[in-house]
Scaffold this motif. Structure first.
Motif, PDB file in Angstrom:
ATOM      1  N   PHE A 192      60.145  39.965  70.520  1.00 19.73           N
ATOM      2  CA  PHE A 192      60.767  39.599  71.777  1.00 19.73           C
ATOM      3  C   PHE A 192      61.137  38.196  72.025  1.00 19.73           C
ATOM      4  N   VAL A 193      59.752  37.634  71.853  1.00 15.99           N
ATOM      5  CA  VAL A 193      59.702  36.192  72.215  1.00 15.99           C
ATOM      6  C   VAL A 193      60.755  35.470  71.367  1.00 15.99           C
ATOM      7  N   LEU A 194      61.031  35.651  70.169  1.00 18.55           N
ATOM      8  CA  LEU A 194      61.888  35.173  69.152  1.00 18.55           C
ATOM      9  C   LEU A 194      63.339  35.342  69.801  1.00 18.55           C
ATOM     10  N   LYS A 195      63.757  36.490  69.922  1.00 20.20           N
ATOM     11  CA  LYS A 195      65.054  36.821  70.336  1.00 20.20           C
ATOM     12  C   LYS A 195      65.387  36.106  71.596  1.00 20.20           C
ATOM     13  N   PHE A 196      64.411  36.235  72.463  1.00 22.30           N
ATOM     14  CA  PHE A 196      64.694  35.647  73.838  1.00 22.30           C
ATOM     15  C   PHE A 196      64.859  34.209  73.800  1.00 22.30           C
ATOM     16  N   LEU A 197      63.945  33.355  72.717  1.00 24.84           N
ATOM     17  CA  LEU A 197      64.213  32.059  72.679  1.00 24.84           C
ATOM     18  C   LEU A 197      65.610  31.754  72.178  1.00 24.84           C
ATOM     19  N   LEU A 198      66.098  32.646  71.386  1.00 26.16           N
ATOM     20  CA  LEU A 198      67.350  32.167  70.688  1.00 26.16           C
ATOM     21  C   LEU A 198      68.406  32.214  71.734  1.00 26.16           C
ATOM     22  N   ILE A 199      68.388  33.248  72.711  1.00 26.52           N
ATOM     23  CA  ILE A 199      69.335  33.252  73.815  1.00 26.52           C
ATOM     24  C   ILE A 199      69.052  31.925  74.765  1.00 26.52           C
ATOM     25  N   VAL A 200      67.867  31.650  75.053  1.00 28.71           N
ATOM     26  CA  VAL A 200      67.728  30.317  75.818  1.00 28.71           C
ATOM     27  C   VAL A 200      68.459  29.271  75.129  1.00 28.71           C
ATOM     28  N   PHE A 201      67.951  29.146  73.855  1.00 27.59           N
ATOM     29  CA  PHE A 201      68.690  28.018  72.965  1.00 27.59           C
ATOM     30  C   PHE A 201      70.082  27.918  73.116  1.00 27.59           C
ATOM     31  N   SER A 202      70.600  29.245  73.322  1.00 27.34           N
ATOM     32  CA  SER A 202      72.181  28.974  73.029  1.00 27.34           C
ATOM     33  C   SER A 202      72.770  28.833  74.442  1.00 27.34           C
ATOM     34  N   LEU A 203      72.055  28.988  75.467  1.00 26.93           N
ATOM     35  CA  LEU A 203      72.266  28.571  76.839  1.00 26.93           C
ATOM     36  C   LEU A 203      72.439  27.051  76.707  1.00 26.93           C
ATOM     37  N   PHE A 204      71.270  26.361  76.263  1.00 28.15           N
ATOM     38  CA  PHE A 204      71.138  24.900  76.363  1.00 28.15           C
ATOM     39  C   PHE A 204      72.234  24.283  75.356  1.00 28.15           C
ATOM     40  N   TRP A 205      72.487  24.926  74.389  1.00 24.30           N
ATOM     41  CA  TRP A 205      73.494  24.554  73.278  1.00 24.30           C
ATOM     42  C   TRP A 205      74.831  24.631  73.819  1.00 24.30           C
ATOM     43  N   ILE A 206      75.072  25.457  74.765  1.00 23.43           N
ATOM     44  CA  ILE A 206      76.456  25.557  75.270  1.00 23.43           C
ATOM     45  C   ILE A 206      76.658  24.473  76.223  1.00 23.43           C
ATOM     46  N   ARG A 207      75.410  24.121  77.194  1.00 27.25           N
ATOM     47  CA  ARG A 207      75.536  23.167  78.270  1.00 27.25           C
ATOM     48  C   ARG A 207      75.880  21.708  77.697  1.00 27.25           C
ATOM     49  N   ALA A 208      75.316  21.461  76.414  1.00 29.37           N
ATOM     50  CA  ALA A 208      75.527  20.174  75.774  1.00 29.37           C
ATOM     51  C   ALA A 208      77.034  20.003  75.259  1.00 29.37           C
ATOM     52  N   THR A 209      77.559  20.996  75.055  1.00 30.67           N
ATOM     53  CA  THR A 209      78.702  21.156  74.285  1.00 30.67           C
ATOM     54  C   THR A 209      80.189  21.109  75.222  1.00 30.67           C
ATOM     55  N   MET A 210      79.889  21.847  76.214  1.00 25.91           N
ATOM     56  CA  MET A 210      81.367  22.329  76.909  1.00 25.91           C
ATOM     57  C   MET A 210      81.461  21.520  78.098  1.00 25.91           C
ATOM     58  N   PRO A 211      82.814  21.317  78.498  1.00 26.70           N
ATOM     59  CA  PRO A 211      83.169  20.528  79.853  1.00 26.70           C
ATOM     60  C   PRO A 211      83.145  21.741  80.859  1.00 26.70           C
ATOM     61  N   ARG A 212      83.396  21.660  82.151  1.00 29.37           N
ATOM     62  CA  ARG A 212      83.146  22.586  83.101  1.00 29.37           C
ATOM     63  C   ARG A 212      84.684  23.204  83.557  1.00 29.37           C
ATOM     64  N   VAL A 213      84.754  24.521  83.490  1.00 33.07           N
ATOM     65  CA  VAL A 213      86.209  24.935  84.102  1.00 33.07           C
ATOM     66  C   VAL A 213      86.442  24.780  85.248  1.00 33.07           C
ATOM     67  N   ARG A 214      87.554  24.913  85.918  1.00 33.88           N
ATOM     68  CA  ARG A 214      87.866  24.493  87.301  1.00 33.88           C
ATOM     69  C   ARG A 214      87.900  25.942  87.954  1.00 33.88           C
ATOM     70  N   VAL A 215      87.776  25.857  89.224  1.00 32.64           N
ATOM     71  CA  VAL A 215      87.340  26.914  90.012  1.00 32.64           C
ATOM     72  C   VAL A 215      88.364  27.921  89.904  1.00 32.64           C
ATOM     73  N   ASP A 216      89.807  27.629  90.103  1.00 37.10           N
ATOM     74  CA  ASP A 216      90.608  28.402  89.905  1.00 37.10           C
ATOM     75  C   ASP A 216      90.696  29.510  88.564  1.00 37.10           C
ATOM     76  N   GLN A 217      90.574  28.525  87.560  1.00 42.03           N
ATOM     77  CA  GLN A 217      90.440  29.020  86.323  1.00 42.03           C
ATOM     78  C   GLN A 217      89.449  29.892  85.913  1.00 42.03           C
ATOM     79  N   LEU A 218      88.271  29.747  86.602  1.00 47.24           N
ATOM     80  CA  LEU A 218      87.079  30.303  86.709  1.00 47.24           C
ATOM     81  C   LEU A 218      87.103  31.809  87.242  1.00 47.24           C
ATOM     82  N   MET A 219      88.043  32.040  88.460  1.00 45.12           N
ATOM     83  CA  MET A 219      88.292  33.215  88.958  1.00 45.12           C
ATOM     84  C   MET A 219      89.277  34.085  88.186  1.00 45.12           C
TER      85      MET A 219
END
Lengths: 366, 191, 326
Positions: free
Chosen positions: C266-293
């Motif tokens: 459980f912890v391993l899978k969970f950490l994988l998800i957490v890691f991908s959250l951080f990974w995405i944060r370091a890679t992606m720009p932010r979308v615009r609010v209308d594009q988000l909707m």
């Protein structure tokens, strides 16, 4: 239709994305911008007034502090105007050194722009990658003139310091390093769907509008004009180098990004050629009188700084101090169009459009 | 120190105008500027379009790369500006630089104009007297003039008539005096 | 009263707090590595006490409430934002034995309770009497409500397959195949929508620091600010746990590696998800609010609906129905 009240939003002078102490008084309706009034002057130091009491060599460090991301071109703008008025001959070695440092500075400046622009749009990492590469340029400058930001490197008639042994080779190695590195940036940013969607078709400047507002630099070139003073009014040695002027098609933010990225490549080409042609020996200071008395007269010269046309207007009365020294600061001109571009856009685009102009407040306020 | 300088300067300033035309007379006939015909053409065009009185002086600025320089009477400046921008022969559509200069006895507003189509440049000067200085605003001819005129107003106190938003731009609104004037007394002399 | 029932949640709270401290450090380290810098390394060995120091700093800071703020609401908002974040953990089954309540409607409970946080955020933004905070709060409300719909819809495929809303039963249904494979579309929608629910890059608009300075919590300092941060990271904990439970088979071991205890998996899978959250944060720009909707309503929702249809259809297909009828 729901009627909503308009809201006055104060953006800056302390805001993470105004790139310094710019203040924008924005009237918004929901997230739509109705009206923008830029308020500038928070960094006004009266450079032009101070210059009237200083001799020409003493003014050079003041120019460093205008566009602090590209101090070399600022130095050059002043000394170029003075040299032209005095009709001085510049030793070739000094001229090559000038071109090399100016182009390296252009690259450094564009890297900072690219990094901070992506930061504005919300991506963190490109900023640090850009600073990693810029760091190498700053180290080169540090070795050359002992400063990392305010170089005070050029003098009327030449440059202050000769390249230390091995410096040229290091600069050459840097060019060889950065050229393939550009692919990394393109891989990280250029194709990113979110980035493309946030910049394509946003903040479009037509050529007519750009000329009307006297925009210069990449801001003008994205609209399709190939106005680049290095080509149109070659100064220094720029007529000796082969390089292209990147031109945009749509005039939007994405084009601005591509344009500046391509300008880095073109600058690298120039540096490479300058290093190949670099004279082995020679002096770095021309024959200059001990007291610089500029003959009576008036001159306006423009050079291409990373942000656009950096002009220097000198009125001399034949003394060692200028009667009037005026800088045409490209950021000041480029910022003027901001209210026109912003009306009708959303708040999220405010940051993207403002960042796209690439202003340096030290220069706007002078 | 300063007062000494001023004393020295005063006689020299008088001497200079008499000296300068002499040297000019020696040089000019020897090598006529390649831009002289261009300047003459501009002057005739402006005189034809706006009126004989519009151009009060014209010469070639040799130091600045043979830049044609025309002094326009300030009453005719707005009409001349419109003509310079809109006429097909000239089409000076790009305002390269706008500077104010204080010549101690009068002000000068200096415009450097560029034509993007012909790549020709011209320097236009408009003179204003020191008392209640005013020059017509050209911000609706070249939008770029807007902030520049505000800057000159801010630092020189030259009024630009019909400017849409003439207020201080770099200095705070409650600033007293116009710093780039030669007779400006700074609040704190030590600075 | 059963001592386990009393002590369990308290223990869980400490586990969660420990996770939050580590997660923040881990996030800064991961992003540091991605950006080729060492990350925090001054406080304690390997910077391990960095977050502790940060939290300590926040706790001993002066408590500032803007004079024009709506004081009761201003004080209440962080609590309202935090409590649901912790309450949702009640239904997450970590292993066969480590679980707090066996709700028959576990998923519904999670999704319903977690949306209470929006009220806390909205309150905080409104009560601050700051325009940036208000804009951030409005964005936040709009965004979280919009993304809750695809989030719920993406789970429907699983519910159809399992025939239960109970999270334990959902995990047990994944003994053979994890739902990430048959429900890949659902997983994609769920993951994206959960990123948005967590206000994380590329959907971090409510606190977009380059646009809105800090969004809804711009006026908060000290422990109130800490509470907002805490609830954000507790949600990371909760959402990563939920993703693990729904799509990655919970405590089930892959490849029959059952000698490793379920909690480790459980912890391993969970950490994988957490890691991908951080990974995405370091890679992606932010979308615009209308594009988000636009993205929520025009892309994610139709895809999620299509996924439901697909699941329903595939349940009737011979040879494939074992994946969809459990």
């Amino acid at each position: 239709m729901l009627r909503t009240e308009e809201m006055l939003l104060n953006v800056g002078p302390q805001h993470p994305s105004t790139h310094g102490v710019l203040r924008l008084v924005v009237k918004i309706d929901g997230e739509r911008i109705v009206e923008v009034e830029p308020v500038i002057g928070y960094l006004h130091r009266g450079t032009e007034k101070l210059a009237e009491d200083l001799n020409y060599t003493q003014i050079i460090p003041y120019t460093d502090r205008m566009d602090y991301l590209s101090a070399m071109t600022n130095n050059y703008a002043l000394v170029h105007a003075v040299e032209k008025m005095m009709g001085l001959e510049i030793p070739e070695r000094a001229d090559y050194l000038r071109v090399i440092v100016m182009e390296l500075n252009r690259i450094a400046s564009h890297l900072v722009w690219m990094g901070t622009y992506l930061l504005d749009i919300g991506a963190m990492s490109p900023f640090l990658y850009a600073f990693r590469d810029r760091e190498q340029i700053l180290s080169l400058f540090n070795e050359l003139c002992g400063a990392r930001l305010t170089y005070n490197y050029m003098r009327v008639g030449g440059v202050k310091w000769d390249a230390p042994p091995g410096w040229i080779e290091k600069a050459d190695a840097f060019v060889d390093y950065l050229l393939p590195q550009m692919d990394e940036y393109h891989g990280l940013i250029t194709g990113n769907e979110i980035f493309v969607r946030r910049t394509k078709g946003i903040g479009i400047v037509s050529q007519e509008l750009a000329i009307q507002y006297a925009l210069s630099g990449a801001n003008l070139r994205v609209s399709g004009s190939d106005w680049d003073l290095r080509k149109k009014e070659p100064y220094s040695l720029y007529d000796r180098f082969q390089f292209d002027v990147p031109v945009g098609k749509n005039g939007d933010l994405y084009d601005k990004y591509l344009c500046r990225m391509q300008e880095i490549v073109e600058s690298l080409k120039i540096v490479k050629q300058a290093i190949d042609q670099f004279p082995e020996k020679g002096t770095i200071m021309g024959k200059v009188p001990r007291v610089l008395r500029v003959p009576e007269g008036e001159i306006y010269t423009g050079i291409e700084s990373p942000r656009g046309e950096l002009g220097c207007h000198i009125v001399s009365k034949g003394k060692d101090k200028p009667w009037r020294l005026k800088f045409r600061r490209p950021s000041f001109y480029n910022l003027q169009i901001l209210p026109t571009l912003l009306v009708g856009e959303s708040i999220s685009n405010l940051v993207a459009i403002l960042g796209g102009i690439d202003i340096v407040l030290g220069e706007v306020d002078c | 120190m300063k007062s000494e300088d001023e004393k020295k300067e005063a006689p020299r300033a008088k001497a200079r105008p008499s000296k300068r035309p002499v040297t000019k007379k020696e040089e000019v006939p020897l090598e006529p500027s390649p831009k002289q015909p261009v300047l003459d053409q501009y002057v005739t065009l402006i005189k034809g379009a706006v009126g004989e009185q519009a151009v009060s002086e014209s010469h070639i600025n040799r130091e600045a790369g043979h830049l044609p320089t025309i002094v326009i009477r300030k009453e005719d400046w707005l009409a001349t500006a419109r003509y310079l921008k809109r006429s097909d022969e000239l089409s000076f559509d790009y305002l390269q630089s706008l500077a104010g200069v204080d010549y101690a006895s009068y002000f000068e507003v200096v415009y450097v104009l560029l034509s993007m189509s012909t790549l020709q440049k011209v320097m236009i000067k408009v003179k204003a007297e020191r008392e209640e200085a005013s020059v017509p605003s050209v911000s609706d001819v070249w939008a770029a003039a807007n902030w520049n005129e505000r800057e000159i107003f801010d630092l020189f106190g030259i009024e630009f008539t019909d400017h849409p938003h003439l207020k201080r731009i770099l200095l705070p609104d409650n600033w007293v005096g116009y710093p780039l004037r030669k007779d400006y007394e700074p609040l704190d002399k030590e600075v | 009263m059963n001592p386990v029932l009393v002590m369990g949640p308290i223990l869980l709270l400490f586990v969660v707090l420990g996770f939050v401290t580590m997660a923040i450090l881990f996030e800064r380290k991961v992003i540091g590595w991605i950006q080729m810098r060492p990350g925090p390394n001054r406080v304690g060995p390997w910077g391990i006490l960095q977050t502790v120091a940060d939290v300590l700093k926040l706790l001993i800071k002066e408590d500032i409430i803007p004079s024009k703020a709506d004081k009761p609401l201003f004080k209440l908002a962080p609590a309202i934002a935090f409590i649901p974040a912790f309450a949702v953990l009640a239904v997450i089954p970590f292993t066969e034995s480590l679980q707090f309540s066996q709700f028959a409607v576990g998923i519904l409970y999670y999704l319903a309770v977690s949306s209470i946080t929006i009220i806390g955020i909205l309150m905080g933004g409104w009560a601050s009497n700051n325009k940036y905070a208000l804009l951030g709060a409005m964005r936040s409300a709009a965004q979280m409500i919009s993304y809750e719909i695809p989030l719920v819809m993406s789970v429907v495929g699983i519910i159809l397959s399992v025939g239960s809303l109970n999270l334990v039963e959902i995990v047990e249904a994944q003994k053979q195949v994890w739902f990430i494979f048959p429900q890949f579309l659902g997983f994609a929608v769920f993951f994206i929508a959960s990123l948005s629910e967590l206000n994380r890059t590329p959907f971090d608009l409510p606190e977009a620091e380059s646009e809105l300075v800090a969004g809804y919590h711009v006026e908060y300092t000290g422990f109130r600010f800490a509470f907002f941060m805490l609830s954000e990271y507790v949600y990371v904990f909760a959402m990563a746990s939920l993703t693990t439970v729904l799509f990655l088979g919970g405590w089930n071991a892959p490849f029959g590696l059952t000698m490793i205890p379920g909690i480790v998996w459980f912890v391993l899978k969970f950490l994988l998800i957490v890691f991908s959250l951080f990974w995405i944060r370091a890679t992606m720009p932010r979308v615009r609010v209308d594009q988000l909707m636009e993205f929520a309503w025009k892309v994610l929702l139709p895809v999620a609906l299509f996924n439901i249809l697909l699941t329903a259809v595939l349940q009737e297909v011979p040879y494939l129905d074992f994946l969809y009828r459990l």
